[in-house]
Design a protein around this motif. Sequence first.
Motif, PDB file in Angstrom:
ATOM      1  N   ARG A  78     -11.568   8.026  -0.142  1.00  8.17           N
ATOM      2  CA  ARG A  78     -10.926   7.230  -1.188  1.00  8.17           C
ATOM      3  C   ARG A  78     -11.262   7.778  -2.575  1.00  8.17           C
ATOM      4  N   ARG A  79     -12.521   8.136  -2.769  1.00 10.90           N
ATOM      5  CA  ARG A  79     -12.909   8.679  -4.076  1.00 10.90           C
ATOM      6  C   ARG A  79     -12.224  10.023  -4.326  1.00 10.90           C
TER       7      ARG A  79
ATOM      8  N   TRP B   3      -0.724   9.693   0.049  1.00 10.15           N
ATOM      9  CA  TRP B   3      -2.148   9.928  -0.167  1.00 10.15           C
ATOM     10  C   TRP B   3      -2.522  11.348   0.262  1.00 10.15           C
TER      11      TRP B   3
ATOM     12  N   GLN C 285      -1.297  13.803  -2.353  1.00  4.19           N
ATOM     13  CA  GLN C 285      -2.095  13.649  -3.561  1.00  4.19           C
ATOM     14  C   GLN C 285      -3.442  14.334  -3.414  1.00  4.19           C
ATOM     15  N   THR C 286      -4.045  14.206  -2.245  1.00  5.26           N
ATOM     16  CA  THR C 286      -5.339  14.839  -2.004  1.00  5.26           C
ATOM     17  C   THR C 286      -5.228  16.352  -1.948  1.00  5.26           C
TER      18      THR C 286
ATOM     19  N   SER D  64       0.842  -1.197   0.000  1.00  4.63           N
ATOM     20  CA  SER D  64       0.000   0.000   0.000  1.00  4.63           C
ATOM     21  C   SER D  64       0.875   1.244   0.000  1.00  4.63           C
TER      22      SER D  64
ATOM     23  N   ARG E 175      -9.275  10.918  -3.217  1.00  3.33           N
ATOM     24  CA  ARG E 175      -7.887  10.627  -3.577  1.00  3.33           C
ATOM     25  C   ARG E 175      -7.765  10.126  -5.009  1.00  3.33           C
ATOM     26  N   GLU E 176      -8.752   9.342  -5.443  1.00  5.28           N
ATOM     27  CA  GLU E 176      -8.717   8.829  -6.811  1.00  5.28           C
ATOM     28  C   GLU E 176      -8.878   9.939  -7.843  1.00  5.28           C
ATOM     29  N   GLN E 177      -9.732  10.913  -7.541  1.00  6.07           N
ATOM     30  CA  GLN E 177     -10.016  11.983  -8.500  1.00  6.07           C
ATOM     31  C   GLN E 177      -9.034  13.144  -8.409  1.00  6.07           C
TER      32      GLN E 177
END
Length: 334
Positions: A82-83, A23, A26-27, A17, A85-87
Amino acid sequence: MSLYSAEKAVLPHSHVSSPSWLWTWQTLLPVLITGASFFVHLGLPDKQPAASNGVYTGLLALFLLIYAALIAGGVLRPALGRRLREQAPLVTLVLVLLGIWQLLTQKLDLFPMPYFPSQVKILDALIGEASSLAVSTLYSFRLLAIGYIIGTVLGLATGILMGWYHRFRYWVNPFLRVLGPIPSTAWIPIVLVIFPTSFSASVFLIVLAVWFPVTVMTWTGIANVNNSFFEVARTLGAGESYLIRKVAIPAAFPQIFIGLFMGTGTSFVTLIVAEMLGVKAGLGFYITWAQGWGEYYKVYAALFIMALLFSGIITLLFKFKDKVLIWQKGLIKW
């Protein structure tokens, strides 16, 4: 230990991970890029004047507030986090591109005007021409809806008859093969002479653009329905009408949807070309009018509205498909 057991023992440890700090950064990247956008927007002098500088500043501030609220919500709701971080990388890319575009246009004036306006200048058109854009959008939607509905009804009727009745297919298929592949926009010089108004001519062009793919895919779907379905229904006493309505059409609907999707794309192209050449209202007409006056920032504004309209229509079509063909949900991505 068996190979299967060894794999089970290794797999959980094989997934590495990403560190929590990665993370976090990134956010937060969109926040940092928005700060840089504030510096570009407010800290550098303008070489291309725009009236909506204050509005654009408010939009950047509003984005920061919404994104901060989403980050706070992501702390309380892990799924939202989580969403987010993905976007975040995609949002960051969009913000970077907007910042670079503003730097190269409004601030440094490296791209020639009026062909390459900044997003702030485009915002001028979206605000100042809001009423004209709204009227044009309504006219385009009306023309598209009329042509698409008529073309779909005719395409479904023709496809069902071709798939069910051999004699009908015998007479219609040659015309379909010859006339169908011709782009509907190629008929513009002829339909403008035949039809009394440019609006009716444009409706006909959209009908023709939708009719061909819907007909072909409906015909294909009806013709390829498994014969065992009809045999079972006949055994239970079903008549011809029941076989068409309750067996053939539902079984062919996956292919029918593909035809509807193809017809949607061709109708968009035909709509804009028809409006540019003949219709006296609509987004295509607005683009031609703005280009004639050299006001390309209005052209970009109309393209933005067009993207929202057409993307929304396709999204609704896929929502309808997911409701009707729930077992094929997600098979075709949008």
